[in-house]
Design a protein around this motif. Sequence first.
Motif, short mmCIF file in Angstrom:
data_model
loop_
_atom_site.label_atom_id
_atom_site.label_comp_id
_atom_site.label_asym_id
_atom_site.label_seq_id
_atom_site.Cartn_x
_atom_site.Cartn_y
_atom_site.Cartn_z
N TRP A 79 0.83 -1.21 0.00
CA TRP A 79 0.00 0.00 0.00
C TRP A 79 0.87 1.26 0.00
O TRP A 79 0.54 2.26 -0.67
N VAL A 80 1.97 1.20 0.72
CA VAL A 80 2.89 2.35 0.76
C VAL A 80 3.45 2.61 -0.64
O VAL A 80 3.48 3.76 -1.11
N VAL A 81 3.85 1.53 -1.33
CA VAL A 81 4.40 1.66 -2.67
C VAL A 81 3.35 2.15 -3.65
O VAL A 81 3.62 2.99 -4.53
N MET A 82 2.11 1.68 -3.52
CA MET A 82 1.05 2.07 -4.43
C MET A 82 0.61 3.52 -4.23
O MET A 82 0.21 4.20 -5.18
N ALA A 84 2.65 5.89 -2.91
CA ALA A 84 3.81 6.78 -3.05
C ALA A 84 3.78 7.62 -4.33
O ALA A 84 4.11 8.81 -4.28
N PRO A 85 3.38 7.05 -5.49
CA PRO A 85 3.33 7.88 -6.71
C PRO A 85 2.43 9.10 -6.57
O PRO A 85 2.75 10.18 -7.09
N LEU A 86 1.31 8.95 -5.87
CA LEU A 86 0.42 10.09 -5.67
C LEU A 86 1.12 11.19 -4.87
O LEU A 86 1.02 12.37 -5.20
N VAL A 110 12.32 8.62 -9.85
CA VAL A 110 11.84 7.86 -8.69
C VAL A 110 10.39 7.46 -8.91
O VAL A 110 9.98 6.31 -8.63
N TYR A 111 9.59 8.40 -9.42
CA TYR A 111 8.18 8.13 -9.70
C TYR A 111 8.03 6.98 -10.69
O TYR A 111 7.24 6.05 -10.47
#
Length: 252
Positions: A79-82, A84-86, A110-111
């Motif tokens: 969930w953190v990885v998903m 993070a892009p936002l 990074v994005y």
Amino acid sequence: MADWSDPRTGTYGTAGAGVEARDAGLRSYMLSVYNYMASGVLLTGIVALLFAKSGAIDVLFALQQTSRGVGYAPTLLGWVVMLAPLGIVLLMSFGQMRLSTPAMQALYWVYATVMGLSLSTIFLVYTDTSIAQVFFATAAGFAGLSLWGYTTKRDLSGFGTFLIMGVVGLIVASLINLFLQSGPLAFAINVAGVLLFAGLTAYDTQKIKSMYTYVAGTDMMGKAVVMGALTLYLDFINMFLFLLRLFGSQRN
């Protein structure tokens, strides 16, 4: 009355040189945007493929049985990885005036990398052949739509509000369907998603092109290139994902 095109006055030559210089600058600017965008998509794809084929994917996504069959649910780290892009997009959007150009470039890479991690499950859900087919179909459609947005004389700014409202409605419908699990609604969402991001591709291309007038020769040029690339990257990735859900062949 003075003849503006009279070569003896030097006016025409000066104006012609100015137009040529602007056109060359615009082409260089747009080429940089497309290069960044394409490199970001390539990086995302490579990271997604390599991560999916490694055993490390279990750290982010756990295999589980759902009402619609076997699926992959994100772990806490997933969930953190998903999400993070936002956070990165918000940071780039609202912090671009304070961030340096190298910082914006670093955030973009990074994005693209984090997006590759979050999208890695598509290689476990869909066959490699169907992913490749949908990818090249998306690339062809994106190229045509972006070219039209770049060359058309029609002002597309009026479609902006409609398209953004459509995306908001798409998000709301997707959240609702998380609970309804309706097949017909999912199909309608995917079709609408393809159409909306197809329209956004042309609209955003024209908008990015028009930005050149305001950033040319300023220290905002590099940042504008990165933000333009990010915008087109999002259009491409979303159109690809909606098409994949429509036409992708799932693994048995």
